[in-house]
Design a protein around this motif. Structure first.
Motif, PDB file in Angstrom:
ATOM      1  N   UNK A 323       0.850  -1.189   0.000  1.00  0.00           N
ATOM      2  CA  UNK A 323       0.000   0.000   0.000  1.00  0.00           C
ATOM      3  C   UNK A 323       0.893   1.250   0.000  1.00  0.00           C
ATOM      4  N   UNK A 324       1.939   1.220   0.791  1.00  0.00           N
ATOM      5  CA  UNK A 324       2.877   2.354   0.859  1.00  0.00           C
ATOM      6  C   UNK A 324       3.622   2.519  -0.469  1.00  0.00           C
ATOM      7  N   UNK A 325       3.952   1.409  -1.114  1.00  0.00           N
ATOM      8  CA  UNK A 325       4.639   1.451  -2.403  1.00  0.00           C
ATOM      9  C   UNK A 325       3.778   2.190  -3.436  1.00  0.00           C
ATOM     10  N   UNK A 326       2.492   1.909  -3.428  1.00  0.00           N
ATOM     11  CA  UNK A 326       1.555   2.561  -4.344  1.00  0.00           C
ATOM     12  C   UNK A 326       1.504   4.064  -4.079  1.00  0.00           C
ATOM     13  N   UNK A 327       1.433   4.443  -2.814  1.00  0.00           N
ATOM     14  CA  UNK A 327       1.398   5.859  -2.427  1.00  0.00           C
ATOM     15  C   UNK A 327       2.654   6.580  -2.892  1.00  0.00           C
ATOM     16  N   UNK A 328       3.815   6.002  -2.625  1.00  0.00           N
ATOM     17  CA  UNK A 328       5.085   6.638  -3.002  1.00  0.00           C
ATOM     18  C   UNK A 328       5.243   6.715  -4.518  1.00  0.00           C
ATOM     19  N   UNK A 329       4.670   5.775  -5.226  1.00  0.00           N
ATOM     20  CA  UNK A 329       4.733   5.827  -6.681  1.00  0.00           C
ATOM     21  C   UNK A 329       3.896   6.987  -7.212  1.00  0.00           C
ATOM     22  N   UNK A 330       2.666   7.102  -6.736  1.00  0.00           N
ATOM     23  CA  UNK A 330       1.743   8.108  -7.271  1.00  0.00           C
ATOM     24  C   UNK A 330       2.169   9.539  -6.969  1.00  0.00           C
ATOM     25  N   UNK A 391      -2.430  -4.592  -6.903  1.00  0.00           N
ATOM     26  CA  UNK A 391      -1.815  -5.339  -5.792  1.00  0.00           C
ATOM     27  C   UNK A 391      -2.061  -4.633  -4.463  1.00  0.00           C
ATOM     28  N   UNK A 392      -1.969  -3.296  -4.448  1.00  0.00           N
ATOM     29  CA  UNK A 392      -2.209  -2.543  -3.213  1.00  0.00           C
ATOM     30  C   UNK A 392      -3.622  -2.818  -2.696  1.00  0.00           C
ATOM     31  N   UNK A 393      -4.588  -2.746  -3.595  1.00  0.00           N
ATOM     32  CA  UNK A 393      -5.977  -2.986  -3.204  1.00  0.00           C
ATOM     33  C   UNK A 393      -6.190  -4.426  -2.739  1.00  0.00           C
ATOM     34  N   UNK A 448      -9.096  13.964   1.820  1.00  0.00           N
ATOM     35  CA  UNK A 448      -8.227  12.915   1.286  1.00  0.00           C
ATOM     36  C   UNK A 448      -6.999  12.737   2.174  1.00  0.00           C
ATOM     37  N   UNK A 449      -6.456  13.849   2.645  1.00  0.00           N
ATOM     38  CA  UNK A 449      -5.281  13.806   3.526  1.00  0.00           C
ATOM     39  C   UNK A 449      -5.580  12.983   4.775  1.00  0.00           C
ATOM     40  N   UNK A 450      -6.701  13.247   5.408  1.00  0.00           N
ATOM     41  CA  UNK A 450      -7.066  12.514   6.635  1.00  0.00           C
ATOM     42  C   UNK A 450      -7.298  11.036   6.339  1.00  0.00           C
ATOM     43  N   UNK A 451      -8.087  10.765   5.311  1.00  0.00           N
ATOM     44  CA  UNK A 451      -8.432   9.377   4.991  1.00  0.00           C
ATOM     45  C   UNK A 451      -7.210   8.555   4.597  1.00  0.00           C
ATOM     46  N   UNK A 452      -6.345   9.125   3.759  1.00  0.00           N
ATOM     47  CA  UNK A 452      -5.159   8.383   3.327  1.00  0.00           C
ATOM     48  C   UNK A 452      -4.160   8.199   4.467  1.00  0.00           C
ATOM     49  N   UNK A 453      -4.141   9.140   5.401  1.00  0.00           N
ATOM     50  CA  UNK A 453      -3.297   8.967   6.593  1.00  0.00           C
ATOM     51  C   UNK A 453      -3.787   7.786   7.410  1.00  0.00           C
ATOM     52  N   UNK A 454      -5.071   7.455   7.245  1.00  0.00           N
ATOM     53  CA  UNK A 454      -5.638   6.305   7.946  1.00  0.00           C
ATOM     54  C   UNK A 454      -4.999   4.988   7.569  1.00  0.00           C
ATOM     55  N   UNK A 455      -4.225   4.972   6.465  1.00  0.00           N
ATOM     56  CA  UNK A 455      -3.484   3.768   6.084  1.00  0.00           C
ATOM     57  C   UNK A 455      -2.434   3.412   7.130  1.00  0.00           C
ATOM     58  N   UNK A 456      -2.091   4.378   8.013  1.00  0.00           N
ATOM     59  CA  UNK A 456      -1.127   4.111   9.085  1.00  0.00           C
ATOM     60  C   UNK A 456      -1.702   3.158  10.142  1.00  0.00           C
ATOM     61  N   UNK A 457      -2.951   2.757   9.956  1.00  0.00           N
ATOM     62  CA  UNK A 457      -3.548   1.803  10.888  1.00  0.00           C
ATOM     63  C   UNK A 457      -2.931   0.417  10.753  1.00  0.00           C
ATOM     64  N   UNK A 458      -2.235   0.164   9.629  1.00  0.00           N
ATOM     65  CA  UNK A 458      -1.515  -1.104   9.483  1.00  0.00           C
ATOM     66  C   UNK A 458      -0.053  -0.819   9.159  1.00  0.00           C
ATOM     67  N   UNK A 459       0.800  -1.735   9.541  1.00  0.00           N
ATOM     68  CA  UNK A 459       2.213  -1.630   9.171  1.00  0.00           C
ATOM     69  C   UNK A 459       3.117  -1.107  10.266  1.00  0.00           C
ATOM     70  N   UNK A 460       4.389  -1.021   9.906  1.00  0.00           N
ATOM     71  CA  UNK A 460       5.437  -0.639  10.871  1.00  0.00           C
ATOM     72  C   UNK A 460       6.308   0.486  10.296  1.00  0.00           C
TER      73      UNK A 460
END
Length: 592
Positions: A323-330, A391-393, A448-460
Motif C-alpha cells: 500500500x505504501x509502495x503505491x502511495x510513493x509511486x503516485x 496489488x495494493x488494493x 483525502x489527507x485525513x483518509x489516506x493517513x488512515x493507512x497508518x492503521x496497518x504496518x510498521x
C-alpha cells in the motif's frame, strides 16, 4: 564550410550562444518576432526589422515555413488580403510581392485624390495574375488559388481547403502541421498534456465540456478561439460567449490555466486556438476504466488477485508495504511505476528507489513476481503501474481491509529521478501546512489527507522516521516534541528506540492493532499518540481534527467506503494513458 564541416567561426559562435545566452532572452526574441507588426512602417522597414530578429535568433532556414507565416501575420490588412492566398517559398519572395502591393496601393491612393479628368488619361500599370512575381508562360494565365497554369481558379481541379485561425488563413496540410511548436516551444504539447492529465483525472466529466468547447469554437469563424473572448472592439461585450448556444459552456478557466502554464515556458508563442484543440484531444484520451483488460487480457486481474491471496495469506505484514509502495509511486510523476525502476538513461542509477524516503520500501520482488505471472498469460499487455495499483488494493482486502474500485489503463513512465522523490513525497516530519500543500499539488483535498493517513492503521516504521521527536525536537538536543504524549514517548525511548542512532528497530504505527485495518489509528491521534509528526499535525487544523472526530464516532463501514474513494482518487494522479509512456517488459527497467 571547411572540408565539408562548419567553419570554426560558426562553431565558436554557436558555443558562445549556448553557454552565455539565457533561454529567457531567446524567448523574448521569439515573442518579439511573433508579435512584430508592420503598422505604419514601410514594407522595407518592416522587412529589415524582421530580418534583424531572425539574425539574432540564428534562424538558418530550418523553419522557413514558420517564418513566412509569421511575416504574413505582421502585415497590414490591406496588403495581407492581397497576398494571403499565394504560396511563397522564401521570405524574400513574399517581401518583393509586398513591395509591389505597397506600390499599387500608393498609386491607387494617389489616383483617388486626382480630378476625374486627370484619372482618365492615367494608365494603371498591368496587374499580376496568379503569382505576384509571375513570368510569361505559353499556357496563358495562372490559377490564382493553386498556381497551376492554363485554367482559372473557378475551374481548378486541385483546390485546397482553407481554414481561418486567429484571423489568419491557412491551407490545410501546409501551414497546419504536426509538432508545429517542436522548434519554437518544444515542451508546449507536453506541458498541455501534463496539465490535462493532472486535472481531468480528478474531474473526468470536464472532458466532454472541453470537447464541446472546441466544437462550438470551430463552428463560428473557424477554430480561432473566438469563443473565449469576453470583449472585442467591434462587439463590446456581445461576444460569442454570451450567445444562447454558449451560455452553458464550461472550461474557460481550465483553458486559462493551460495558457498560463504554457506562457511561463514560451511567452507569446502558443495560440489559444491550438490550446483549445489540444486540450479537447488530450482530455478525451485520459480515460482509465474498470476492466480495461477485459478483452485484451481477460484473466489479468484474476491472475493478480490469485497471486496476492496466495502470498499475503502467508505474509500479511506485506500488505502495508505494498500500500505504501503505491502511495510513493503516485506522488512522484503520477501513478506510473517509476518507483520500481533501477535505471533510466537520463538519471542512470539515481532513480526514485534510492531516494531517502524510499530506502525502506518493500515489495519490489513481489511486484516482479506478479508481473511474471501476468506476462506468461499476456506478454506486453498489462502495465506495471496497473499491477502496483491492483496489488495494493487486493493485499489490503486479503487482510480484512476495505475494497475499492481500481480503474485500469495506466501506462508506465520512462523517467525516474531520486531528487523528485525527495521533493514530492511528504516526510513523516511534515507540519500541517506542508502536508496541505503537498496533497493539494496532487489534486487531493484535506479530507483525502485525513483518509489516506488512515493507512497508518496497518504496518510498521523504523526509528529514524520519528526519533527526533524523542531526542532533539527542532534541533535542540534533549528536547521532546510537546505534541507527543509523554507516557507514550517514554515507552518508545525505553523499549523501542533506545538511541537516536538506532536505524534498525521496527515500531508499530498503530500499537496493538497494526495488523488490523480499523479506526484505532485515529483514536490514538486524538490522544496525542500518533507516531509521526505528520500524524500530530492533523490535529492542528480545525478542519482535519473535525474530520478525524467524525470518523472516530462513525462506523467502520463508513470509513472503509470513504477510504476507498480517496484511494481511487489517488490512483488517478497524473496517470499516463493512450500512447504516453510504455508497457514495460520488466518492471525494474525501461524497454530498450
Amino acid at each position: 564550410m571547411v572540408g565539408g564541416q562548419p567553419h570554426p567561426c560558426f562553431q565558436l559562435k554557436n558555443l558562445i550562444r549556448q553557454r552565455y545566452l539565457l533561454e529567457t532572452y531567446r524567448h523574448e526574441l521569439l515573442s518579439k518576432l511573433y508579435n512584430l507588426r508592420k503598422g505604419i512602417k514601410s514594407v522595407m522597414a518592416y522587412y529589415d526589422e524582421f530580418q534583424q530578429l531572425m539574425l539574432k535568433l540564428d534562424h538558418q532556414g530550418e523553419q522557413v515555413s514558420h517564418d513566412i507565416v509569421n511575416f504574413k501575420v505582421g502585415l497590414n490588412k490591406d496588403i495581407f488580403t492581397r497576398i494571403t492566398l499565394h504560396k511563397f517559398d522564401t521570405i524574400d519572395g513574399i517581401f518583393h510581392a509586398d513591395l509591389e502591393v505597397e506600390r499599387d496601393l500608393k498609386e491607387n491612393s494617389f489616383m483617388a485624390s486626382q480630378p476625374e479628368a486627370t484619372k482618365a488619361v492615367q494608365k494603371h500599370p498591368p496587374r499580376y495574375e496568379g503569382k505576384l512575381n509571375s513570368t510569361s508562360n505559353p499556357k496563358g494565365f495562372q490559377c490564382f488559388k493553386y498556381q497551376g497554369w492554363g485554367h482559372k481558379a473557378s475551374e481548378c481541379t486541385n483546390q485546397r481547403n482553407i481554414i481561418l485561425r486567429e484571423g489568419i488563413f491557412y491551407f490545410l496540410g501546409e501551414e497546419l502541421q504536426l509538432n508545429f511548436y517542436a522548434k519554437i516551444c518544444p515542451q508546449a504539447e507536453k506541458i498541455i498534456q501534463n496539465y490535462v492529465q493532472k486535472q481531468i483525472t480528478n474531474a473526468p466529466s470536464l472532458a466532454a465540456a472541453l470537447l464541446r468547447l472546441h466544437f462550438h469554437d470551430c463552428f463560428v469563424r473557424g477554430c480561432d478561439a473566438s469563443v473565449l473572448l469576453n470583449f472585442t472592439p467591434s462587439t463590446k461585450n456581445q461576444t460569442e460567449k454570451v450567445a444562447v448556444p454558449n451560455q452553458t459552456l464550461r472550461g474557460f478557466s481550465f483553458i486559462d490555466g493551460v495558457k498560463r502554464a504554457v506562457e511561463a515556458e514560451c511567452p507569446g508563442v502558443v495560440s489559444c486556438a491550438d490550446i483549445v484543440a489540444l486540450v479537447a484531444r488530450d482530455s478525451v484520451v485520459v480515460t482509465l476504466q474498470l476492466n480495461f483488460y477485459a478483452k485484451i487480457c481477460p484473466q489479468a486481474e484474476k491472475i493478480i488477485q490469485n497471486y496476492v491471496q496466495k502470498q499475503i495469506t502467508n505474509a500479511p505484514s506485506l500488505a502495508a508495504a505494498l500500500l505504501r509502495l503505491h502511495f510513493h509511486d503516485c506522488f512522484v510523476r503520477g501513478c506510473d511505476a517509476s518507483v520500481l525502476l533501477n535505471f533510466t538513461p537520463s538519471t542512470k542509477n539515481q532513480t526514485e528507489k534510492v531516494a531517502v524516503p524510499n530506502q525502506t520500501l518493500r515489495g519490489f520482488s513481489f511486484i516482479d513476481g506478479v508481473k511474471r505471472a501476468v506476462e506468461a498469460e499476456c506478454p506486453g499487455v498489462v502495465s506495471c503501474a496497473d499491477i502496483v495499483a491492483l496489488v495494493a488494493r487486493d493485499s489490503v482486502v486479503v487482510t480484512g481491509g476495505p475494497y475499492w474500485n481500481v480503474p485500469t489503463g495506466r501506462r508506465d513512465g520512462r523517467e525516474s529521478n531520486a531528487s523528485e522523490a525527495l521533493a514530492n513525497i511528504p516526510p513523516p516530519t511534515s507540519n500541517f501546512s506542508s502536508l496541505q500543500t503537498s496533497f493539494a499539488s496532487k489534486g487531493l483535498d484535506l479530507k483525502d489527507l485525513v483518509l489516506l493517513s488512515g493507512a497508518h492503521t496497518i504496518g510498521i516504521s523504523h526509528c529514524p522516521s520519528f526519533s527526533s521527536r524523542l531526542y532533539n525536537f527542532t534541533g535542540i538536543w534533549g528536547k521532546q516534541d510537546p505534541s507527543l504524549d509523554r507516557e507514550y514517548a517514554a515507552n518508545l525511548k525505553t523499549k523501542k528506540c533506545k538511541s537516536i542512532n538506532d536505524n534498525t528497530t521496527i515500531v508499530e504505527m498503530d500499537p496493538g492493532s497494526s495488523g488490523k485495518f480499523d479506526l484505532s489509528y485515529f483514536q490514538l491521534v486524538l490522544k496525542r499518540k500518533g507516531l509521526f509528526q505528520s500524524d500530530a499535525a492533523l490535529t492542528t487544523s480545525a478542519t482535519t481534527k473535525s474530520l478525524i472526530n467524525q470518523l472516530v464516532h462513525g462506523s467502520l463501514k463508513q470509513f472503509y467506503a470513504e477510504f476507498g474513494v480517496a484511494m481511487e482518487k489517488m490512483g488517478k494522479i497524473e496517470v499516463k494513458t493512450g500512447s504516453v509512456g510504455e508497457i514495460r517488459k520488466h518492471c525494474a527497467a525501461v524497454n530498450s
